[in-house]
Write an enzyme that holds these catalytic residues in place. Structure first.
Site, PDB file in Angstrom:
ATOM      1  N   GLY A 271       0.864  -1.175   0.000  1.00  0.00           N
ATOM      2  CA  GLY A 271       0.000   0.000   0.000  1.00  0.00           C
ATOM      3  C   GLY A 271       0.903   1.227   0.000  1.00  0.00           C
ATOM      4  O   GLY A 271       1.118   1.912  -1.006  1.00  0.00           O
ATOM      5  N   ARG A 308      -1.851  10.631  10.885  1.00  0.00           N
ATOM      6  CA  ARG A 308      -0.658   9.823  11.141  1.00  0.00           C
ATOM      7  C   ARG A 308       0.312  10.447  12.154  1.00  0.00           C
ATOM      8  O   ARG A 308       0.834   9.736  13.010  1.00  0.00           O
ATOM      9  CB  ARG A 308       0.072   9.486   9.837  1.00  0.00           C
ATOM     10  N   CYS A 338     -10.062  20.939  18.203  1.00  0.00           N
ATOM     11  CA  CYS A 338      -9.996  21.149  19.642  1.00  0.00           C
ATOM     12  C   CYS A 338      -9.443  19.918  20.340  1.00  0.00           C
ATOM     13  O   CYS A 338     -10.125  19.205  21.079  1.00  0.00           O
ATOM     14  CB  CYS A 338     -11.355  21.546  20.192  1.00  0.00           C
ATOM     15  N   GLU A 339      -8.213  19.631  20.006  1.00  0.00           N
ATOM     16  CA  GLU A 339      -7.398  18.559  20.581  1.00  0.00           C
ATOM     17  C   GLU A 339      -5.970  19.054  20.402  1.00  0.00           C
ATOM     18  O   GLU A 339      -5.735  19.987  19.642  1.00  0.00           O
ATOM     19  CB  GLU A 339      -7.506  17.264  19.754  1.00  0.00           C
ATOM     20  N   TYR A 366      -2.641   6.366   3.716  1.00  0.00           N
ATOM     21  CA  TYR A 366      -3.267   6.537   5.018  1.00  0.00           C
ATOM     22  C   TYR A 366      -3.457   8.009   5.388  1.00  0.00           C
ATOM     23  O   TYR A 366      -3.366   8.382   6.554  1.00  0.00           O
ATOM     24  CB  TYR A 366      -2.466   5.772   6.100  1.00  0.00           C
TER      25      TYR A 366
HETATM   26  C1  LIG Z   1      -2.439  -2.880   5.384  1.00  0.00           C
HETATM   27  C2  LIG Z   1      -2.160  -4.121   4.666  1.00  0.00           C
HETATM   28  C3  LIG Z   1      -1.260  -4.136   3.603  1.00  0.00           C
HETATM   29  C4  LIG Z   1      -0.484  -2.908   3.153  1.00  0.00           C
HETATM   30  O1  LIG Z   1       0.464  -2.470   4.084  1.00  0.00           O
HETATM   31  P1  LIG Z   1       1.441  -1.258   3.707  1.00  0.00           P
HETATM   32  O2  LIG Z   1       2.283  -1.069   4.908  1.00  0.00           O
HETATM   33  O3  LIG Z   1       0.618  -0.061   3.401  1.00  0.00           O
HETATM   34  O4  LIG Z   1       2.224  -1.651   2.524  1.00  0.00           O
HETATM   35  C5  LIG Z   1      -1.080  -5.335   2.939  1.00  0.00           C
HETATM   36  N1  LIG Z   1      -1.746  -6.455   3.304  1.00  0.00           N
HETATM   37  C6  LIG Z   1      -2.624  -6.476   4.343  1.00  0.00           C
HETATM   38  C7  LIG Z   1      -3.331  -7.733   4.670  1.00  0.00           C
HETATM   39  C8  LIG Z   1      -2.861  -5.316   5.059  1.00  0.00           C
HETATM   40  O5  LIG Z   1      -3.712  -5.338   6.078  1.00  0.00           O
END
Ligand SMILES: *Cc1c(COP(=O)(O)O)cnc(C)c1O
Length: 419
Positions: A271, A308, A338-339, A366
């Protein structure tokens, strides 16, 4: 890539200031070239194998982006039935979508089966239900927890001993008993030991454990190594050396396939690696506030748009788009919620003035997907830059979005209780 010429920041030759002007702030901007570069890097590193990328869409789930990954030949990694549906809407074939849920209802898994996607099971009781329901008529993959530790902080680790993810490799015998009892067809083995893996070593360790387990499953089609590839957030960050990983894992995967007697597919589900660096989050500085101890730059955003830094203690580089050559000063960059929603403490930035546009880097993964309406704020718009052209891919929310699904009740009912 973000470039600076003549005091002007640009993305694919489009001045950032123009984007801020055209779409308003706060704004998420994504650079398709960077995503393609990352996709190609990964694909090239494993060109010697039958490798499949399954983009983990929880990182960034805009349909325009999903469609782009599909066009590049990617599959999709999903963790909820809603993500599966988004994937189908973006045109992914069901067999190219893997669904890896954790602690969802069995009904939801049955919905995913009905949609024809690849099912990844991470719990023995669910595996048993699955076997009892489908026997060998619908194959599934199993998620193994090899108990290796990836780097990163607690939230990001999924391989440790008290993790809620995966079936412990020490439960393999129990797992096999279930598979045998229900004549199940196991088509894949999976591991995902969490975000932020430092080096090829962790993958190779996990790989050896999966290869060993794989001998017990004669009908495998693929082995899925999940993700966790590290990308740079800071200048001196250690990053996953993808070509190095490619070389080492290709070699050990080849050996494994020879032993196994058949060539299997190797899957990855990145991801962050694919989208983090492509994203830029633009905000406007509302106020400069000098206190006895620090200078705050307060911006028109907060933990509602980019959580994050507050949630994971993540470091995001910040750039002053409006004043690149200003004299550097030290600021704490904070949000309007307001945090205590601090994006960055004591950050050295070219002088920040009220109305200046600031830009957070690594905002592709994210960022938007973890945003909320806290404090009744609108979620930002999203823009994708592809082939030198900017496209609005999500409108900024309006009051209608805040009110959607709310149902008011008659005041008489409310006041009836006060008599
Ligand atoms: C979140 C997730 C990913 C991706 O993770 P990254 O750190 O964003 O690359 C891949 N596989 C599963 C099952 C996940 O839950």
């Amino acid at each position: 890539m973000l470039e600076l010429h003549d005091n002007t920041y640009t993305l694919q030759n489009i001045p950032i200031a123009d984007l801020a002007e055209r779409y308003g702030l706060p704004l998420y901007v994504y650079d398709a070239d960077t995503m393609k570069r990352q996709f190609d890097n990964l694909t090239n590193a494993f060109s010697g194998l039958n490798m499949k990328v399954k983009y983990a869409c929880k990182a960034l789930n805009n349909l325009a982006i999903l469609s782009m990954f599909r066009a590049w030949g990617s599959g999709l990694d999903t963790v909820s039935i809603q993500e599966v549906e988004l994937g189908l809407l973006a045109g992914f074939a069901p067999q190219n979508i893997i669904y890896t849920p954790n602690c969802v209802s069995f009904e939801e898994i049955q919905q995913a089966v009905a949609l024809g996607v690849v099912i990844n099971i991470d719990n023995l009781s669910v595996l048993e239900k699955f076997g009892n329901t489908y026997g060998g008529s619908y194959p599934c993959c199993v998620r193994i927890n090899p108990h290796i530790l990836a780097g990163g902080n607690y939230h990001l680790q999924t391989g440790h001993i008290d993790s809620k993810f995966g079936i412990s490799v020490y439960q393999l015998r129990h797992l096999l008993r279930i598979v045998k009892t229900y004549s199940m067809k196991i088509n894949g083995l999976h591991m995902h030991s969490g975000s932020d893996i430092l080096d090829a070593g962790v993958f190779l360790q996990g790989a050896e454990i999966l290869f060993d387990a794989a001998k017990n499953f004669p009908e495998l089609q693929f082995i899925d190594f999940g993700s966790g590839f590290k990308v740079p957030y800071k200048d001196d960050d250690v990053v996953t050396d993808i070509p190095d990983l490619g070389r080492k894992l290709t070699e050990s995967f080849r050996e494994f396939c020879t032993d196994y007697g058949r060539e299997l597919e190797i899957w990855f589900e990145p991801g962050k690696y694919l989208v983090s660096e492509s994203g830029y989050f633009l905000v406007k500085t509302n106020v400069i506030k000098q206190t006895v101890s620090t200078v705050f730059a307060g911006v028109d955003s907060g933990q509602n748009h980019l959580i994050r830094p507050m949630f994971y203690d993540a470091y995001h580089r910040i750039i002053n788009i409006s004043n690149p050559s200003g004299t550097p000063r030290v600021y704490s960059v904070v949000g309007y919620i307001c945090e205590t929603d601090t994006f960055a403490w004591d950050r050295r930035l070219p002088e920040v003035r009220e109305e200046d546009t600031l830009c957070f880097l690594n905002a592709g993964a994210y960022g938007f997907t973890m945003s909320s309406n806290y404090n009744s704020r609108f979620r930002p718009a999203e823009v994708l830059i592809v082939n030198g052209q900017d496209h609005l891919i999500r409108k900024r929310e309006t009051m209608d979005d805040i009110l959607r699904n709310q149902i008011s009740i008659d005041e008489k009912i409310v006041f009836a209780g006060n008599k």
